[in-house]
Design an enzyme around this catalytic site. Sequence first.
Site, PDB file in Angstrom:
ATOM      1  N   GLY A  71       0.827  -1.191   0.000  1.00 47.60           N
ATOM      2  CA  GLY A  71       0.000   0.000   0.000  1.00 47.60           C
ATOM      3  C   GLY A  71       0.867   1.249   0.000  1.00 47.60           C
ATOM      4  O   GLY A  71       2.070   1.203   0.277  1.00 47.60           O
ATOM      5  N   GLY A 120       0.250  -5.234   0.310  1.00 50.63           N
ATOM      6  CA  GLY A 120      -0.926  -5.161  -0.545  1.00 50.63           C
ATOM      7  C   GLY A 120      -0.772  -5.880  -1.863  1.00 50.63           C
ATOM      8  O   GLY A 120      -1.759  -6.303  -2.472  1.00 50.63           O
ATOM      9  N   GLU A 143       5.307  -6.184   7.483  1.00 54.45           N
ATOM     10  CA  GLU A 143       4.648  -5.124   8.240  1.00 54.45           C
ATOM     11  C   GLU A 143       5.248  -4.822   9.604  1.00 54.45           C
ATOM     12  O   GLU A 143       5.214  -3.666  10.062  1.00 54.45           O
ATOM     13  CB  GLU A 143       3.152  -5.457   8.402  1.00 54.45           C
ATOM     14  CG  GLU A 143       2.334  -5.307   7.130  1.00 54.45           C
ATOM     15  CD  GLU A 143       2.487  -6.460   6.163  1.00 54.45           C
ATOM     16  OE1 GLU A 143       1.961  -6.382   5.041  1.00 54.45           O
ATOM     17  OE2 GLU A 143       3.146  -7.465   6.526  1.00 54.45           O
ATOM     18  N   ASP A 151      -1.730  -7.868   6.949  1.00 56.59           N
ATOM     19  CA  ASP A 151      -3.146  -7.662   6.636  1.00 56.59           C
ATOM     20  C   ASP A 151      -3.418  -8.192   5.236  1.00 56.59           C
ATOM     21  O   ASP A 151      -2.757  -9.130   4.803  1.00 56.59           O
ATOM     22  CB  ASP A 151      -3.523  -6.181   6.798  1.00 56.59           C
ATOM     23  CG  ASP A 151      -2.826  -5.274   5.797  1.00 56.59           C
ATOM     24  OD1 ASP A 151      -1.762  -5.657   5.259  1.00 56.59           O
ATOM     25  OD2 ASP A 151      -3.332  -4.158   5.551  1.00 56.59           O
TER      26      ASP A 151
END
Length: 361
Positions: A71, A120, A143, A151
């Site tokens: 992301g 992402g 992360e 995620d």
Amino acid sequence: MTGDQRERPEVLLATTGRLGRITLNRPRALNALNHAMVRAVDAALRGWADDPAVTTVLISGAGDRGLCAGGDIRAIHRDASTSDGTATAAFWRDEYRLNARIARFPKPYVALMDGIVMGGGVGVSAHGDLRVVTERSRVAMPETGIGFVPDVGGTWLLARAPGELGTHLALTGAEMTAGDALLCGFADHHVPAAALPALAADLAERPAAEAVARHASPAPPAPLAAARDWIDACYAADTVEEILARLTAAGIPATEAAARTLLGRSPTALKVTLAAVRRARRLATLEEALEQEYRTSRACLTSHDLVEGIRAQVVDKDRAPRWRPATLAEVTDAEVARHLPGDDPDDLGLTAPERRPDKRS
């Protein structure tokens, strides 16, 4: 930069023969996802799902560096540090719903996981039907290095990797080679990078599985396979502190390197990540994992470590994050629980009656 370059779409959509093509088109940013890109991909999938002329969907990244590095964390940093995080929460909501749509898409969804595929990028590829890696693939969920938690359905995938490989990958953010990604369930096929254009051409004319099989070849060995003994032994512990103790006591270069990596990560992110991956093992569907991740991600927005981690790694690039709390001992059970509330509603709206069986089950 010319006006034409500035205005070039960040997601390119095209149909060739029977194939719907999605190209993430921010090569200078390693195709990092922003909210507009997520909405564009989602709209394309919704349109193609009912289009009889499109029988297969292919996603790839522009440039030669990778599919997607994750992301747009610079945008997340701006929102979390100068606003209330509402924009980021909305981005994650649509992103996670897109991840679920990809997993349940009614037609073959082929992902070219060439080069860098992280965060992402994993979310828009590793939930597909035919996930193709190359000798250049570098797949990771990194992360914890920015004070965040895996995620985009990452906890679901990591929780189902063999033995404790997923725990190791989740906590350290270690990169997977093509062989590792196949071993850990993040990919299905290896295709040489030089053959990807021919594969894309075949996908426009042939059934997806047949096209991929025509170009697939054995992957190089998986380095993680040779590390299973110490990974399974060390990461089976119930706490991050005990994992660190086992890694240190093992006394081999690989375990010492892993221990050093963990000591540089956010203590809060490590403890929440371990709890999240262990909980994901008990969940029945990807959607449940995404719901858990959405609650965890929003909790991270209110924490110090996410903003500080992005600052240190991406904004100022001093690589010296000042985590708060600074040690594992200071991270309380209550703080971990705050990131993993148990009674929230279905915030993503992925309710059970709408779920279809996982196509890979």
